[in-house]
Design a protein around this motif. Sequence first.
Motif, PDB file in Angstrom:
ATOM      1  N   LEU A 257       0.811  -1.219   0.000  1.00  0.00           N
ATOM      2  CA  LEU A 257       0.000   0.000   0.000  1.00  0.00           C
ATOM      3  C   LEU A 257       0.843   1.267   0.000  1.00  0.00           C
ATOM      4  O   LEU A 257       0.330   2.348  -0.288  1.00  0.00           O
ATOM      5  N   TRP A 258       2.124   1.154   0.329  1.00  0.00           N
ATOM      6  CA  TRP A 258       2.997   2.324   0.298  1.00  0.00           C
ATOM      7  C   TRP A 258       3.525   2.618  -1.111  1.00  0.00           C
ATOM      8  O   TRP A 258       4.058   3.692  -1.364  1.00  0.00           O
ATOM      9  N   VAL A 259       3.415   1.646  -1.988  1.00  0.00           N
ATOM     10  CA  VAL A 259       4.041   1.780  -3.320  1.00  0.00           C
ATOM     11  C   VAL A 259       3.533   3.002  -4.081  1.00  0.00           C
ATOM     12  O   VAL A 259       4.327   3.793  -4.603  1.00  0.00           O
ATOM     13  N   PRO A 260       2.201   3.244  -4.195  1.00  0.00           N
ATOM     14  CA  PRO A 260       1.743   4.424  -4.950  1.00  0.00           C
ATOM     15  C   PRO A 260       2.296   5.733  -4.377  1.00  0.00           C
ATOM     16  O   PRO A 260       2.732   6.613  -5.134  1.00  0.00           O
ATOM     17  N   MET A 261       2.250   5.860  -3.040  1.00  0.00           N
ATOM     18  CA  MET A 261       2.722   7.102  -2.421  1.00  0.00           C
ATOM     19  C   MET A 261       4.213   7.311  -2.673  1.00  0.00           C
ATOM     20  O   MET A 261       4.644   8.406  -3.081  1.00  0.00           O
ATOM     21  N   ILE A 262       5.029   6.270  -2.475  1.00  0.00           N
ATOM     22  CA  ILE A 262       6.487   6.419  -2.626  1.00  0.00           C
ATOM     23  C   ILE A 262       6.854   6.605  -4.093  1.00  0.00           C
ATOM     24  O   ILE A 262       7.778   7.357  -4.426  1.00  0.00           O
ATOM     25  N   MET A 263       6.124   5.969  -4.995  1.00  0.00           N
ATOM     26  CA  MET A 263       6.385   6.175  -6.432  1.00  0.00           C
ATOM     27  C   MET A 263       6.138   7.628  -6.833  1.00  0.00           C
ATOM     28  O   MET A 263       6.924   8.233  -7.567  1.00  0.00           O
ATOM     29  N   LEU A 264       5.028   8.198  -6.367  1.00  0.00           N
ATOM     30  CA  LEU A 264       4.729   9.592  -6.716  1.00  0.00           C
ATOM     31  C   LEU A 264       5.714  10.552  -6.051  1.00  0.00           C
ATOM     32  O   LEU A 264       6.098  11.575  -6.644  1.00  0.00           O
ATOM     33  N   ILE A 265       6.141  10.230  -4.830  1.00  0.00           N
ATOM     34  CA  ILE A 265       7.182  11.057  -4.188  1.00  0.00           C
ATOM     35  C   ILE A 265       8.465  10.996  -5.016  1.00  0.00           C
ATOM     36  O   ILE A 265       9.132  12.014  -5.238  1.00  0.00           O
ATOM     37  N   ALA A 266       8.812   9.801  -5.466  1.00  0.00           N
ATOM     38  CA  ALA A 266      10.027   9.641  -6.284  1.00  0.00           C
ATOM     39  C   ALA A 266       9.919  10.443  -7.576  1.00  0.00           C
ATOM     40  O   ALA A 266      10.872  11.122  -7.984  1.00  0.00           O
ATOM     41  N   LEU A 267       8.759  10.382  -8.229  1.00  0.00           N
ATOM     42  CA  LEU A 267       8.579  11.141  -9.480  1.00  0.00           C
ATOM     43  C   LEU A 267       8.709  12.639  -9.231  1.00  0.00           C
ATOM     44  O   LEU A 267       9.301  13.369 -10.034  1.00  0.00           O
ATOM     45  N   SER A 268       8.136  13.124  -8.129  1.00  0.00           N
ATOM     46  CA  SER A 268       8.249  14.548  -7.792  1.00  0.00           C
ATOM     47  C   SER A 268       9.699  14.927  -7.506  1.00  0.00           C
ATOM     48  O   SER A 268      10.173  15.985  -7.912  1.00  0.00           O
ATOM     49  N   TYR A 269      10.394  14.043  -6.806  1.00  0.00           N
ATOM     50  CA  TYR A 269      11.814  14.288  -6.488  1.00  0.00           C
ATOM     51  C   TYR A 269      12.646  14.349  -7.764  1.00  0.00           C
ATOM     52  O   TYR A 269      13.476  15.241  -7.944  1.00  0.00           O
ATOM     53  N   PHE A 270      12.427  13.406  -8.683  1.00  0.00           N
ATOM     54  CA  PHE A 270      13.176  13.400  -9.948  1.00  0.00           C
ATOM     55  C   PHE A 270      12.884  14.660 -10.761  1.00  0.00           C
ATOM     56  O   PHE A 270      13.764  15.182 -11.446  1.00  0.00           O
ATOM     57  N   ASP A 271      11.664  15.134 -10.674  1.00  0.00           N
ATOM     58  CA  ASP A 271      11.292  16.344 -11.403  1.00  0.00           C
ATOM     59  C   ASP A 271      12.094  17.555 -10.916  1.00  0.00           C
ATOM     60  O   ASP A 271      12.334  18.492 -11.672  1.00  0.00           O
ATOM     61  N   LEU A 272      12.514  17.514  -9.643  1.00  0.00           N
ATOM     62  CA  LEU A 272      13.303  18.611  -9.087  1.00  0.00           C
ATOM     63  C   LEU A 272      14.767  18.553  -9.492  1.00  0.00           C
ATOM     64  O   LEU A 272      15.393  19.587  -9.735  1.00  0.00           O
ATOM     65  N   ILE A 273      15.338  17.346  -9.524  1.00  0.00           N
ATOM     66  CA  ILE A 273      16.792  17.252  -9.715  1.00  0.00           C
ATOM     67  C   ILE A 273      17.218  17.015 -11.162  1.00  0.00           C
ATOM     68  O   ILE A 273      18.370  17.294 -11.519  1.00  0.00           O
ATOM     69  N   MET A 274      16.323  16.531 -12.029  1.00  0.00           N
ATOM     70  CA  MET A 274      16.698  16.281 -13.426  1.00  0.00           C
ATOM     71  C   MET A 274      17.166  17.553 -14.145  1.00  0.00           C
ATOM     72  O   MET A 274      18.149  17.525 -14.884  1.00  0.00           O
ATOM     73  N   PRO A 275      16.482  18.726 -13.964  1.00  0.00           N
ATOM     74  CA  PRO A 275      16.933  19.931 -14.675  1.00  0.00           C
ATOM     75  C   PRO A 275      18.315  20.428 -14.253  1.00  0.00           C
ATOM     76  O   PRO A 275      18.905  21.270 -14.930  1.00  0.00           O
ATOM     77  N   VAL A 276      18.835  19.952 -13.130  1.00  0.00           N
ATOM     78  CA  VAL A 276      20.123  20.439 -12.630  1.00  0.00           C
ATOM     79  C   VAL A 276      21.293  19.803 -13.372  1.00  0.00           C
ATOM     80  O   VAL A 276      22.383  20.353 -13.419  1.00  0.00           O
ATOM     81  N   MET A 277      21.064  18.639 -13.988  1.00  0.00           N
ATOM     82  CA  MET A 277      22.176  17.887 -14.577  1.00  0.00           C
ATOM     83  C   MET A 277      22.893  18.646 -15.684  1.00  0.00           C
ATOM     84  O   MET A 277      24.126  18.724 -15.699  1.00  0.00           O
ATOM     85  N   ASN A 278      22.132  19.200 -16.631  1.00  0.00           N
ATOM     86  CA  ASN A 278      22.772  19.833 -17.784  1.00  0.00           C
ATOM     87  C   ASN A 278      23.641  21.030 -17.406  1.00  0.00           C
ATOM     88  O   ASN A 278      24.811  21.087 -17.796  1.00  0.00           O
ATOM     89  N   PRO A 279      23.124  22.010 -16.637  1.00  0.00           N
ATOM     90  CA  PRO A 279      24.010  23.128 -16.259  1.00  0.00           C
ATOM     91  C   PRO A 279      25.181  22.685 -15.393  1.00  0.00           C
ATOM     92  O   PRO A 279      26.264  23.262 -15.477  1.00  0.00           O
ATOM     93  N   ALA A 280      24.987  21.634 -14.572  1.00  0.00           N
ATOM     94  CA  ALA A 280      26.090  21.152 -13.741  1.00  0.00           C
ATOM     95  C   ALA A 280      27.217  20.594 -14.603  1.00  0.00           C
ATOM     96  O   ALA A 280      28.395  20.671 -14.234  1.00  0.00           O
ATOM     97  N   SER A 281      26.883  20.050 -15.753  1.00  0.00           N
ATOM     98  CA  SER A 281      27.906  19.482 -16.644  1.00  0.00           C
ATOM     99  C   SER A 281      28.747  20.561 -17.322  1.00  0.00           C
ATOM    100  O   SER A 281      29.786  20.272 -17.905  1.00  0.00           O
TER     101      SER A 281
END
Length: 538
Positions: A257-281
């Motif tokens: 029952l935790w899977v939906p909540m943790i999956m959506l938290i993970a997706l939100s987290y990835f949405d925050l850090i993915m844009p940082v990769m290109n300028p960091a490079s």
Amino acid sequence: MEYLKSERKQILYSILLGLIGGLVGIALFGLSGYMISLSFFDPPFFVIILIIAVIKLFGMMKGAFRYVERLLSHEATFKLIGRLRLNYFKSTIGSVQDTHSVKFIQKLNQYFEQVENYYIRIIYPYIVAVLISILIMVLAAYVSLGVAAMTAIVAFILLYGIPKVFENRMSKTLEFRDQTDDVLYSKLYHYIHDYTNLFVTGRLDSEGEKLVPGIQSIRKNENKMVLNESLMQLLGQIAQLSAIVLIIVMLYAETPLWVPMIMLIALSYFDLIMPVMNPASQYKTVKAAVSELELEIVDKGIPVESDKISVIEVDDLNFRYPNASLDVLRDISLSIKEGEKHAVIGSSGSGKTTLINQIIDHNPAVTLYDKSGQIISDGTDARVSVMPQQLDFYNASVMDNITMFGHIERDRSAIESDLKLLEMSYYKPDTMIEFTGRLSGGEQKRLQFIRMLAEDKSWWIMDEPTARLDDRLKQKMWDYILSKPTVIVSTHDLSRLDSFDYIHYMEQGRIIESGTYGDLMQRHGQVHQAVQRFKDFL
């Protein structure tokens, strides 16, 4: 350079607001996942309504935090960039670089754009991403140490591993782009500059074809940049997908029952850090850009009175622009003595501005002598006041622009008087010139004139000083110009030509007539014809 010297408060607030906004966004997705899991138990209707209301509230809070965060971070960034620009322009006063070069300005804008994007997209977003990653790891530890370890590994890959892998690739690609741009710019500049000559000689198409490989190389390089960015995103997406699969595998058996909540938290987290990769490079590239902008400010000092120019000799001056096929100045020789007024006239494109620039830039064919007859070795511009065709103004106050940030002594009352004299009382010494496009051509001429008044030098060299001014201001400017002891002026305005000691008429890069006004008018040559055309025009 002291990073964030006076913007620490805004950056700190941006980080805090970004952190809170990011956590609220993650909580929003977490609640959505929790509601999905809760629906399995058929909860009371009011519970569903309550969760939906909280989700809406979190959405509003996230938007508000993001708005204020962006407002503060952009304000801090633009202040930082403004200070960096100001320090750089201070350091280029008296620089040997051709700061009027289009290529120089283009490269400078690229540097500032890189630095600007870096601070907007890296400093506070990257710190926010790291802090949120740490908090997510702590929260994940309550679920499972395995999930916490996986979160740490994924955060390391996305925030450091992938950018580091592409750092050298991006740096080399951007460096190659600059080199290719430089080569193509040089060829394109001379293609445009020699267009008429190429057209007449029938070489226009053949020379144009030589530009094609450079254009293709730039296009290929741009495609390579896009490819690198796409590969980074692909690797990031693979890491993201792998993490989600691992979440399902690790949690589904024990706490499904935790899977939906943790999956959506993970997706939100990835949405925050993915844009940082290109300028960091692109860290290495931006670091190199910053080093280009951090020049040491050197005070060249004011020449002592005994070093004043007595004579400027131009001896057999020939000049052509780099890689050009034709000379723009040919066999120019003239002598200007202290106390004389010289006017350079001629049709547009005759070489007047180029001659003025070569005198200002102290071309090897131009020799300066002091009162004792000794050669003065340093530049002309250190000892004369100049008004070139391209004028320098900065994003600073009127007073800073006139005094060149304190390099020239002039008090506020004198500047206010000068502004009133030239009908610019709507400007005050503290008025900010926020962008150079705010000044009209006539205003730029008048501010440069006030700057020359502040310098109070006996030699004035000017290129079209009365252009873009009305008749009243023209006459006022001429009165002051002709009151100076030594003047060299390039001009199309022949209304005061009889006030000059010597007149030089140029055509196709040569001086074809020189002499006093009276002698030249008696010859009925080019100067006589130019004066008659000017009178007829009036």
